[in-house]
Design a protein around this motif. Structure first.
Motif, PDB file in Angstrom:
ATOM      1  N   PRO A 178      -5.412   6.430  -5.467  1.00  0.00           N
ATOM      2  CA  PRO A 178      -4.744   5.511  -4.623  1.00  0.00           C
ATOM      3  C   PRO A 178      -4.770   4.185  -5.470  1.00  0.00           C
ATOM      4  O   PRO A 178      -5.716   3.911  -6.255  1.00  0.00           O
ATOM      5  N   PRO A 179      -3.633   3.397  -5.414  1.00  0.00           N
ATOM      6  CA  PRO A 179      -3.923   2.110  -5.926  1.00  0.00           C
ATOM      7  C   PRO A 179      -5.158   1.112  -5.444  1.00  0.00           C
ATOM      8  O   PRO A 179      -5.495   1.172  -4.239  1.00  0.00           O
ATOM      9  N   VAL A 180      -5.485   0.236  -6.416  1.00  0.00           N
ATOM     10  CA  VAL A 180      -6.517  -0.617  -5.874  1.00  0.00           C
ATOM     11  C   VAL A 180      -6.115  -1.734  -4.900  1.00  0.00           C
ATOM     12  O   VAL A 180      -5.286  -2.354  -5.315  1.00  0.00           O
ATOM     13  N   PRO A 181      -7.058  -1.718  -3.938  1.00  0.00           N
ATOM     14  CA  PRO A 181      -6.326  -2.605  -2.849  1.00  0.00           C
ATOM     15  C   PRO A 181      -6.879  -3.995  -3.295  1.00  0.00           C
ATOM     16  O   PRO A 181      -7.789  -4.274  -3.984  1.00  0.00           O
ATOM     17  N   LEU A 182      -5.961  -4.959  -2.939  1.00  0.00           N
ATOM     18  CA  LEU A 182      -6.476  -6.689  -3.172  1.00  0.00           C
ATOM     19  C   LEU A 182      -7.802  -6.833  -2.495  1.00  0.00           C
ATOM     20  O   LEU A 182      -8.580  -7.555  -3.050  1.00  0.00           O
ATOM     21  N   MET A 183      -7.991  -6.597  -1.470  1.00  0.00           N
ATOM     22  CA  MET A 183      -9.104  -6.870  -0.306  1.00  0.00           C
ATOM     23  C   MET A 183      -9.219  -5.344   0.253  1.00  0.00           C
ATOM     24  O   MET A 183      -8.271  -5.037   0.891  1.00  0.00           O
ATOM     25  N   LYS A 184     -10.457  -5.123   0.453  1.00  0.00           N
ATOM     26  CA  LYS A 184     -10.819  -3.797   1.255  1.00  0.00           C
ATOM     27  C   LYS A 184     -10.879  -3.992   2.580  1.00  0.00           C
ATOM     28  O   LYS A 184     -11.122  -5.319   3.219  1.00  0.00           O
ATOM     29  N   HIS A 185     -10.190  -3.025   3.450  1.00  0.00           N
ATOM     30  CA  HIS A 185     -10.066  -3.049   4.689  1.00  0.00           C
ATOM     31  C   HIS A 185      -9.277  -4.229   5.138  1.00  0.00           C
ATOM     32  O   HIS A 185      -9.528  -5.010   6.334  1.00  0.00           O
ATOM     33  N   SER A 186      -8.229  -4.651   4.587  1.00  0.00           N
ATOM     34  CA  SER A 186      -7.522  -5.616   4.807  1.00  0.00           C
ATOM     35  C   SER A 186      -5.835  -5.246   4.655  1.00  0.00           C
ATOM     36  O   SER A 186      -5.567  -4.441   3.862  1.00  0.00           O
ATOM     37  N   LEU A 187      -4.798  -6.081   5.599  1.00  0.00           N
ATOM     38  CA  LEU A 187      -3.443  -5.780   5.446  1.00  0.00           C
ATOM     39  C   LEU A 187      -2.922  -6.638   4.209  1.00  0.00           C
ATOM     40  O   LEU A 187      -1.809  -6.505   4.001  1.00  0.00           O
ATOM     41  N   ALA A 188      -3.892  -7.461   3.583  1.00  0.00           N
ATOM     42  CA  ALA A 188      -3.225  -8.351   2.666  1.00  0.00           C
ATOM     43  C   ALA A 188      -2.761  -7.752   1.337  1.00  0.00           C
ATOM     44  O   ALA A 188      -3.601  -6.686   1.028  1.00  0.00           O
ATOM     45  N   SER A 189      -1.581  -7.900   0.964  1.00  0.00           N
ATOM     46  CA  SER A 189      -0.780  -7.621  -0.515  1.00  0.00           C
ATOM     47  C   SER A 189      -0.664  -8.546  -1.319  1.00  0.00           C
ATOM     48  O   SER A 189      -0.729  -9.674  -0.866  1.00  0.00           O
ATOM     49  N   PRO A 190      -0.760  -8.277  -2.443  1.00  0.00           N
ATOM     50  CA  PRO A 190      -0.568  -9.263  -3.383  1.00  0.00           C
ATOM     51  C   PRO A 190       0.734 -10.194  -3.190  1.00  0.00           C
ATOM     52  O   PRO A 190       0.844 -11.361  -3.355  1.00  0.00           O
ATOM     53  N   SER A 191       1.992  -9.484  -2.642  1.00  0.00           N
ATOM     54  CA  SER A 191       3.120 -10.286  -2.405  1.00  0.00           C
ATOM     55  C   SER A 191       2.526 -11.293  -1.228  1.00  0.00           C
ATOM     56  O   SER A 191       3.322 -12.600  -1.144  1.00  0.00           O
ATOM     57  N   THR A 192       2.094 -10.716  -0.044  1.00  0.00           N
ATOM     58  CA  THR A 192       1.712 -11.524   0.991  1.00  0.00           C
ATOM     59  C   THR A 192       0.910 -12.919   0.605  1.00  0.00           C
ATOM     60  O   THR A 192       1.190 -14.061   1.143  1.00  0.00           O
ATOM     61  N   VAL A 193      -0.223 -12.270  -0.128  1.00  0.00           N
ATOM     62  CA  VAL A 193      -1.131 -13.752  -0.451  1.00  0.00           C
ATOM     63  C   VAL A 193      -0.297 -14.510  -1.348  1.00  0.00           C
ATOM     64  O   VAL A 193      -0.540 -15.900  -1.313  1.00  0.00           O
ATOM     65  N   ALA A 194       0.250 -14.172  -2.198  1.00  0.00           N
ATOM     66  CA  ALA A 194       1.027 -14.873  -3.124  1.00  0.00           C
ATOM     67  C   ALA A 194       1.945 -15.678  -2.498  1.00  0.00           C
ATOM     68  O   ALA A 194       2.130 -16.990  -2.880  1.00  0.00           O
ATOM     69  N   TYR A 195       2.595 -15.356  -1.494  1.00  0.00           N
ATOM     70  CA  TYR A 195       3.551 -15.854  -0.811  1.00  0.00           C
ATOM     71  C   TYR A 195       2.990 -17.040   0.003  1.00  0.00           C
ATOM     72  O   TYR A 195       3.423 -18.177   0.248  1.00  0.00           O
ATOM     73  N   ILE A 196       1.942 -16.773   0.604  1.00  0.00           N
ATOM     74  CA  ILE A 196       1.224 -17.769   1.404  1.00  0.00           C
ATOM     75  C   ILE A 196       0.653 -18.896   0.453  1.00  0.00           C
ATOM     76  O   ILE A 196       0.746 -20.152   0.766  1.00  0.00           O
ATOM     77  N   MET A 197       0.063 -18.442  -0.704  1.00  0.00           N
ATOM     78  CA  MET A 197      -0.312 -19.632  -1.650  1.00  0.00           C
ATOM     79  C   MET A 197       0.835 -20.401  -2.078  1.00  0.00           C
ATOM     80  O   MET A 197       0.551 -21.662  -2.249  1.00  0.00           O
ATOM     81  N   THR A 198       1.797 -19.613  -2.347  1.00  0.00           N
ATOM     82  CA  THR A 198       2.856 -20.600  -2.804  1.00  0.00           C
ATOM     83  C   THR A 198       3.454 -21.423  -1.804  1.00  0.00           C
ATOM     84  O   THR A 198       4.045 -22.874  -2.076  1.00  0.00           O
ATOM     85  N   GLN A 199       3.520 -20.862  -0.654  1.00  0.00           N
ATOM     86  CA  GLN A 199       4.156 -22.065   0.690  1.00  0.00           C
ATOM     87  C   GLN A 199       3.202 -23.267   0.709  1.00  0.00           C
ATOM     88  O   GLN A 199       3.707 -24.381   0.738  1.00  0.00           O
ATOM     89  N   LYS A 200       2.032 -22.981   0.801  1.00  0.00           N
ATOM     90  CA  LYS A 200       1.135 -23.890   1.086  1.00  0.00           C
ATOM     91  C   LYS A 200       0.996 -24.936  -0.443  1.00  0.00           C
ATOM     92  O   LYS A 200       0.912 -26.257  -0.356  1.00  0.00           O
ATOM     93  N   TYR A 201       0.690 -24.354  -1.698  1.00  0.00           N
ATOM     94  CA  TYR A 201       0.224 -25.251  -2.516  1.00  0.00           C
ATOM     95  C   TYR A 201       1.410 -25.547  -3.426  1.00  0.00           C
ATOM     96  O   TYR A 201       1.086 -26.256  -4.564  1.00  0.00           O
ATOM     97  N   VAL A 202       2.445 -25.220  -3.404  1.00  0.00           N
ATOM     98  CA  VAL A 202       3.885 -25.470  -4.030  1.00  0.00           C
ATOM     99  C   VAL A 202       4.704 -26.067  -3.293  1.00  0.00           C
ATOM    100  O   VAL A 202       5.168 -27.296  -3.792  1.00  0.00           O
TER     101      VAL A 202
END
Length: 537
Positions: A178-202
């Motif tokens: 399987p692909p390596v998860p961004l965080m274990k036992h979490s719904l977080a995906s790279p696109s979701t976390v990147a989106y949240i970061m961009t919304q707040k910090y950009v």
């Protein structure tokens, strides 16, 4: 009734007493005039700060303080030119028309074919069915498609060899890795976390507001969960990139530094209302690999930049804060924008060079910036020669003029004169190095995104959150400074770094820098909010 006779002769003692009284009154009157002038300066600057032009540059004039609520009505112009596909897709800071081919590279085009229904295809003249003979272009429209979300359910397919089981009695089973998860036992995906970061910090959108937006779209994603995702991903995957960028920055020949206030509620040994600091260290505009690094610290002590810039011995451009003087092995370079701002703050309304010394000092600074613009495109060697020939005589004249000024104590004029005199060595250091800019505007512009975001989220809850914010701000601002789209860059590193594990090598991290060839090729120059060189004013 007899009128009293007026005394016409006075003794020497009486004359002396009267002269002393007159002198006291005159001195008191002069002091009152000085205080009145000072209070008028304070009031004028307060009014200017609240209602007036927010920059001392001549090229920027704020004509109207438009109300937010009636902005649509005030800005409406029925004769304004409507944007077209050729003009609407423009890079940040570059308002020029683009060709049709350039537009198509940035925006996918979908053809909408307008056809007659079957019952209208019968010819009204002969009763036969008509057939299409061509199509005519009518117009373009820009369509907005809201973000789309979906839940990815990963299943690993298991494979077995029938022959092995028949021959040996044991099945040879293989399962997909399987692909390596961004965080274990979490719904977080790279696109979701990147989106949240961009919304707040950009885009400066606080997590509390993002929480409401998610809820409006039918998804309950609490601000606490988003904060956990941001903090954990920053520490696990982005921090190694931050450290690598710091190593790169310390090799540069010129570094800008600045700092601003941040409030952290849950900080050990400090009340929630106390002020902490966010420091900013940045590459000079002429350096190829652009780095912007933020660092959270609980205090404004000069020991902070000493520790961060340990080993750096080249040119450091700052605003004149005395704490930087603890750095004894660097060449301190000053900021002429700050010097010019002092004159601007001292200038009364309607001041001219004939009526105001403040205006004369301001004009000297403008002349320096005008000379600097002429050599902005020169290579450092030739820029240094130009400065020696053109700008050195101007500054010698300026400092000679300053010595003739005797301002009133406590006045804005005294503050402007004192700043230039006290900062003479760092303010003139640029004359000996063609790579050093004449202002610290680059650092001020880099830290502006943080200060604008701070107006929305106001404070950090914990020191861990403040440190995570510093890391994310560093990556998105460094990406923008290198012309890389922040969301695409964050998604890229969050997808790939988990495969490398927690101990990435120097070469592996090097390939994820915003200036790396692959990153530039894939994510650079795509409608990014790239920095305009802020070498000048």
């Amino acid at each position: 009734m007899a009128t009293p006779q007026q005394k016409t002769t006075y003794s020497a003692a009486e004359v002396a007493a009267l002269e002393e009284s007159i002198l006291k009154l005159k001195t008191g009157n002069d002091e009152l005039r000085r205080k009145l002038k000072h209070m008028n300066e304070v009031f004028a600057n307060a009014q200017r700060a609240r209602f007036g032009q927010s920059s001392e540059k001549n090229s920027y004039v704020l004509h109207d303080q438009t109300s937010f609520f009636n902005e649509a009505e005030k800005e409406q112009n029925t004769k304004a030119e409507e944007p077209t596909p050729d003009t609407i897709l423009v890079p940040q800071h570059e308002r020029k028309k683009r060709s049709q081919a350039e537009m198509l590279n940035g925006l996918p085009e979908e053809e909408v074919l307008l056809e007659l229904p079957e019952d209208q295809l019968v010819c009204g003249k002969f009763g036969r069915k008509m057939k299409p003979i061509g199509k005519k272009f009518l117009r373009h429209e820009m369509q907005i498609i809201p973000k789309q979300m979906k839940l990815l359910a990963y299943y690993a397919v298991t494979y077995a060899c029938d022959s092995c089981e028949k021959d040996t009695g044991f099945a040879h089973i293989v399962t997909v890795k399987p692909p390596v998860p961004l965080m274990k036992h979490s719904l977080a995906s790279p696109s979701t976390v990147a989106y949240i970061m961009t919304q707040k910090y950009v885009d400066g959108l606080p997590l509390a507001r993002q929480e409401k937006i998610w809820a409006r779209e039918g998804i309950f994603l609490s601000r606490a969960t988003m904060a956990n995702w941001v903090t954990q991903c920053s520490q696990s995957w982005l921090k190694p990139l931050y450290k690598h960028m710091k190593q790169e920055l310390l090799t540069h020949s010129v570094i800008h530094a600045d700092e601003t206030v941040v409030q952290v509620l849950k900080e050990d040994g400090k009340p929630a209302t106390s002020e902490s600091r966010m420091w900013l260290y940045a590459s000079a505009a002429l350096i190829r690999h652009q780095v912007r690094l933020f660092e959270y610290q609980p205090h404004r002590s000069g020991k902070r930049p000493v520790a961060f810039l340990n080993g750096f011995t080249s040119a450091l451009v700052t605003d004149g804060y005395q704490g930087y003087n603890l750095l004894t092995k660097v060449t301190h370079c000053g900021c002429w924008s700050h010097a010019r701002r002092k004159w601007w703050d001292a200038m009364p309304e309607g001041a001219t060079v004939k009526t105001s010394k403040d205006a004369v000092g301001f004009q000297y600074c403008n002349k320096l910036f005008a000379q600097e613009r002429k050599c902005a495109a020169y290579k450092p060697k030739y820029r240094q020669e130009y400065r020696q020939n053109k700008e050195l005589p101007l500054l010698e004249e300026y400092y000679a003029w300053l010595k003739t000024i005797h301002p009133e104590k406590g006045s804005k004029l005294e503050e402007a004169v004192r700043y230039s005199l006290n900062q003479k060595q760092p303010l003139t250091a640029f004359l000996g190095n063609g790579e050093v800019p004449i202002s610290n505007n680059l650092a001020e512009n880099a830290i502006r995104l943080f200060t604008l975001g701070r107006k929305n989220w106001l404070f950090c809850d914990t020191t861990k959150g403040a440190k995570a914010s510093a890391i994310v701000y560093s990556l998105v601002e460094s990406a923008k400074a290198n012309g890389v789209e922040p969301f695409a860059y964050l998604q890229h590193v969050l997808v790939e770094l988990p495969y490398l594990g927690k101990n990435q090598s120097h070469e592996e991290l090097k390939s994820f820098m915003p200036w790396a060839p692959y990153v530039q090729q894939e994510f650079g120059g795509k409608n990014s909010d790239a920095y305009v060189n802020t070498y000048l004013d």
